[in-house]
Motif scaffolding. Structure first.
Motif, PDB file in Angstrom:
ATOM      1  N   SER A   1       0.809  -1.228   0.000  1.00 19.72           N
ATOM      2  CA  SER A   1       0.000   0.000   0.000  1.00 19.72           C
ATOM      3  C   SER A   1       0.839   1.272   0.000  1.00 19.72           C
ATOM      4  O   SER A   1       0.288   2.382   0.050  1.00 19.72           O
ATOM      5  CB  SER A   1      -0.922   0.021   1.217  1.00 19.72           C
ATOM      6  N   GLN A   2       2.152   1.133  -0.041  1.00 17.39           N
ATOM      7  CA  GLN A   2       3.011   2.324  -0.064  1.00 17.39           C
ATOM      8  C   GLN A   2       2.935   2.996  -1.442  1.00 17.39           C
ATOM      9  O   GLN A   2       2.595   2.355  -2.433  1.00 17.39           O
ATOM     10  CB  GLN A   2       4.468   1.927   0.241  1.00 17.39           C
ATOM     11  N   PRO A   3       3.271   4.294  -1.492  1.00 19.26           N
ATOM     12  CA  PRO A   3       3.312   4.954  -2.805  1.00 19.26           C
ATOM     13  C   PRO A   3       4.298   4.239  -3.740  1.00 19.26           C
ATOM     14  O   PRO A   3       5.225   3.581  -3.263  1.00 19.26           O
ATOM     15  CB  PRO A   3       3.819   6.367  -2.467  1.00 19.26           C
ATOM     16  N   SER A   4       4.087   4.404  -5.052  1.00 19.05           N
ATOM     17  CA  SER A   4       4.912   3.661  -6.016  1.00 19.05           C
ATOM     18  C   SER A   4       6.398   4.039  -5.939  1.00 19.05           C
ATOM     19  O   SER A   4       7.255   3.341  -6.462  1.00 19.05           O
ATOM     20  CB  SER A   4       4.394   3.879  -7.437  1.00 19.05           C
ATOM     21  N   THR A   5       6.693   5.137  -5.246  1.00 21.10           N
ATOM     22  CA  THR A   5       8.090   5.566  -5.085  1.00 21.10           C
ATOM     23  C   THR A   5       8.767   4.880  -3.884  1.00 21.10           C
ATOM     24  O   THR A   5       9.953   5.113  -3.630  1.00 21.10           O
ATOM     25  CB  THR A   5       8.136   7.080  -4.860  1.00 21.10           C
ATOM     26  N   VAL A   6       8.004   4.080  -3.142  1.00 19.23           N
ATOM     27  CA  VAL A   6       8.543   3.466  -1.919  1.00 19.23           C
ATOM     28  C   VAL A   6       8.573   1.949  -2.075  1.00 19.23           C
ATOM     29  O   VAL A   6       7.542   1.311  -2.305  1.00 19.23           O
ATOM     30  CB  VAL A   6       7.679   3.835  -0.688  1.00 19.23           C
ATOM     31  N   ASP A   7       9.772   1.381  -1.946  1.00 17.17           N
ATOM     32  CA  ASP A   7       9.948  -0.067  -2.118  1.00 17.17           C
ATOM     33  C   ASP A   7      10.365  -0.667  -0.769  1.00 17.17           C
ATOM     34  O   ASP A   7      11.512  -0.514  -0.346  1.00 17.17           O
ATOM     35  CB  ASP A   7      11.030  -0.295  -3.182  1.00 17.17           C
ATOM     36  N   VAL A   8       9.431  -1.319  -0.096  1.00 24.31           N
ATOM     37  CA  VAL A   8       9.727  -1.959   1.196  1.00 24.31           C
ATOM     38  C   VAL A   8      10.416  -3.292   0.876  1.00 24.31           C
ATOM     39  O   VAL A   8       9.779  -4.233   0.421  1.00 24.31           O
ATOM     40  CB  VAL A   8       8.437  -2.196   2.014  1.00 24.31           C
ATOM     41  N   ASN A   9      11.711  -3.359   1.092  1.00 27.01           N
ATOM     42  CA  ASN A   9      12.460  -4.532   0.627  1.00 27.01           C
ATOM     43  C   ASN A   9      12.379  -5.741   1.551  1.00 27.01           C
ATOM     44  O   ASN A   9      12.438  -6.882   1.099  1.00 27.01           O
ATOM     45  CB  ASN A   9      13.928  -4.172   0.408  1.00 27.01           C
ATOM     46  N   GLU A  10      12.285  -5.484   2.861  1.00 25.43           N
ATOM     47  CA  GLU A  10      12.272  -6.621   3.803  1.00 25.43           C
ATOM     48  C   GLU A  10      11.350  -6.320   4.966  1.00 25.43           C
ATOM     49  O   GLU A  10      11.353  -5.197   5.476  1.00 25.43           O
ATOM     50  CB  GLU A  10      13.667  -6.851   4.405  1.00 25.43           C
ATOM     51  N   ILE A  11      10.604  -7.345   5.395  1.00 30.49           N
ATOM     52  CA  ILE A  11       9.840  -7.228   6.639  1.00 30.49           C
ATOM     53  C   ILE A  11      10.111  -8.480   7.467  1.00 30.49           C
ATOM     54  O   ILE A  11       9.783  -9.598   7.047  1.00 30.49           O
ATOM     55  CB  ILE A  11       8.323  -7.117   6.375  1.00 30.49           C
ATOM     56  N   LEU A  12      10.721  -8.297   8.633  1.00 33.26           N
ATOM     57  CA  LEU A  12      10.911  -9.384   9.602  1.00 33.26           C
ATOM     58  C   LEU A  12       9.920  -9.134  10.720  1.00 33.26           C
ATOM     59  O   LEU A  12       9.943  -8.079  11.346  1.00 33.26           O
ATOM     60  CB  LEU A  12      12.348  -9.354  10.138  1.00 33.26           C
ATOM     61  N   ILE A  13       9.026 -10.094  10.948  1.00 31.17           N
ATOM     62  CA  ILE A  13       7.983  -9.884  11.959  1.00 31.17           C
ATOM     63  C   ILE A  13       7.924 -11.104  12.875  1.00 31.17           C
ATOM     64  O   ILE A  13       7.686 -12.220  12.411  1.00 31.17           O
ATOM     65  CB  ILE A  13       6.624  -9.569  11.279  1.00 31.17           C
ATOM     66  N   ARG A  14       8.215 -10.870  14.156  1.00 33.03           N
ATOM     67  CA  ARG A  14       8.190 -11.953  15.142  1.00 33.03           C
ATOM     68  C   ARG A  14       7.143 -11.648  16.204  1.00 33.03           C
ATOM     69  O   ARG A  14       6.869 -10.475  16.485  1.00 33.03           O
ATOM     70  CB  ARG A  14       9.543 -12.087  15.852  1.00 33.03           C
ATOM     71  N   PRO A  15       6.596 -12.691  16.849  1.00 32.57           N
ATOM     72  CA  PRO A  15       5.720 -12.425  17.989  1.00 32.57           C
ATOM     73  C   PRO A  15       6.536 -11.820  19.127  1.00 32.57           C
ATOM     74  O   PRO A  15       7.708 -12.191  19.310  1.00 32.57           O
ATOM     75  CB  PRO A  15       5.185 -13.809  18.371  1.00 32.57           C
ATOM     76  N   THR A  16       5.927 -10.905  19.853  1.00 28.50           N
ATOM     77  CA  THR A  16       6.636 -10.301  20.979  1.00 28.50           C
ATOM     78  C   THR A  16       7.108 -11.395  21.933  1.00 28.50           C
ATOM     79  O   THR A  16       6.358 -12.323  22.253  1.00 28.50           O
ATOM     80  CB  THR A  16       5.675  -9.340  21.721  1.00 28.50           C
ATOM     81  N   GLY A  17       8.365 -11.302  22.334  1.00 30.67           N
ATOM     82  CA  GLY A  17       8.909 -12.268  23.282  1.00 30.67           C
ATOM     83  C   GLY A  17       9.579 -13.461  22.628  1.00 30.67           C
ATOM     84  O   GLY A  17      10.119 -14.329  23.321  1.00 30.67           O
ATOM     85  N   ALA A  18       9.555 -13.525  21.282  1.00 27.54           N
ATOM     86  CA  ALA A  18      10.180 -14.669  20.607  1.00 27.54           C
ATOM     87  C   ALA A  18      11.685 -14.465  20.508  1.00 27.54           C
ATOM     88  O   ALA A  18      12.144 -13.375  20.154  1.00 27.54           O
ATOM     89  CB  ALA A  18       9.600 -14.832  19.208  1.00 27.54           C
ATOM     90  N   ALA A  19      12.438 -15.516  20.802  1.00 30.80           N
ATOM     91  CA  ALA A  19      13.873 -15.416  20.711  1.00 30.80           C
ATOM     92  C   ALA A  19      14.359 -15.635  19.278  1.00 30.80           C
ATOM     93  O   ALA A  19      15.425 -15.180  18.894  1.00 30.80           O
ATOM     94  CB  ALA A  19      14.517 -16.438  21.633  1.00 30.80           C
ATOM     95  N   ARG A  20      13.571 -16.395  18.459  1.00 28.62           N
ATOM     96  CA  ARG A  20      14.036 -16.700  17.105  1.00 28.62           C
ATOM     97  C   ARG A  20      12.904 -16.626  16.081  1.00 28.62           C
ATOM     98  O   ARG A  20      11.747 -16.569  16.442  1.00 28.62           O
ATOM     99  CB  ARG A  20      14.652 -18.094  17.063  1.00 28.62           C
TER     100      ARG A  20
END
Ligand SMILES: NC(=O)c1ccc[n+]([C@@H]2O[C@H](COP(=O)([O-])OP(=O)(O)OC[C@H]3O[C@@H](n4cnc5c(N)ncnc54)[C@H](OP(=O)(O)O)[C@@H]3O)[C@@H](O)[C@H]2O)c1
Length: 225
Positions: A206-225
């Motif tokens: 949903s970002q503007p076409s000028t914005v390229d989100v290259n990576e998203i790392l998403i962990r549950p809160t409290g996760a070690a890995r």
């Protein structure tokens, strides 16, 4: 046809199903692809049968979508499977059963990217690849983790080749998600809901076409890995 088209592989359940539902809610036409999906097309939704481990199957899906709906704006290459493995004992699946996971998890997204790229170049579209937090850290005896390391490299390889084409590429790396297939050793670990991951995907696209989100790392809160 002006409504943007969002294709999700591995959409019959889990992360793919949650992302397809959110994309529909946010105004996309949505193609939900999986091996078990019986063909059914309505005005804004399309359940499609597709096996991403087959080049013929994924390239035929892309052609069908473009010929019926005229465009593809987002491809979410999400289909994946996991089997337990060990390199030092008989624990987990026997080696002949490892092939399907490697082909689905590595060739699947690679075939998907290659098949959809002409359509994404025409639409100025977006490719999102589901890797994993397991594609950043080393897990003992874990071939699944190695397939997700391959996605880490694949996403960057595709992204750099796409420079100048207008196509955006996002590597999505979720930690543990409660989609029903959690190994016994991790049932008590903190977990994300599939809808948490879906929101991350929709944020990127949903970002503007000028914005390229290259990576998203998403962990549950409290996760070690
Ligand atoms: N759950 C987690 O903790 C977690 C964490 C990080 C990353 N991931 C990754 O996220 C993705 C989705 O995981 P999930 O937990 O939502 O899995 P899931 O609930 O098991 O769903 C997997 C989906 O992929 C489809 N699929 C499997 N093989 C396919 C193939 N060859 N061609 C087309 N569709 C195929 C399945 O449908 P059919 O069986 O009908 O084909 C299903 O819709 C996977 O890439 C997984 O590795 C998951």
């Amino acid at each position: 046809m002006n409504e943007r088209v969002f294709v999700v592989t591995g959409a019959s359940r889990g992360i793919g199903a949650a992302t397809a539902a959110l994309a529909l809610e946010q105004g996309f036409r949505v193609v939900r692809a999986s091996r078990s999906g019986a063909e059914a097309r309505a005005e804004r939704t399309w359940n499609a049968q597709c096996d991403v481990s087959s080049w013929e199957s994924i390239s035929a899906l892309v052609s069908r979508v473009e010929s019926h709906w005229g465009r593809i704006d987002v491809m979410f290459a999400n289909a994946g499977v996991s089997v337990d493995t060990s390199f030092v004992s008989d624990a987990g699946a026997p080696p002949p059963e490892w092939t399907d996971m490697v082909v689905t998890n590595v060739c699947g997204p690679a075939f998907t990217a290659r098949a959809v790229m002409p359509a994404l170049r025409r639409s100025g579209g977006h490719l999102v690849l589901t890797g994993s937090a397991a594609g950043r850290g080393v897990r003992p005896g874990n071939l699944y983790s190695a397939t997700k390391w391959a996605i880490t490299g694949l996403a960057e390889s595709i992204r750099t080749e796409c420079v100048g084409t207008g196509v955006r590429v996002t590597l999505l790396q979720p930690g543990l998600v409660d989609t029903g297939g959690i190994p016994a050793s991790r049932v008590n670990d903190p977990k994300l809901d599939a809808s948490d991951v879906a929101r991350a995907v929709l944020y990127a696209v949903s970002q503007p076409s000028t914005v390229d989100v290259n990576e998203i790392l998403i962990r549950p809160t409290g996760a070690a890995r």
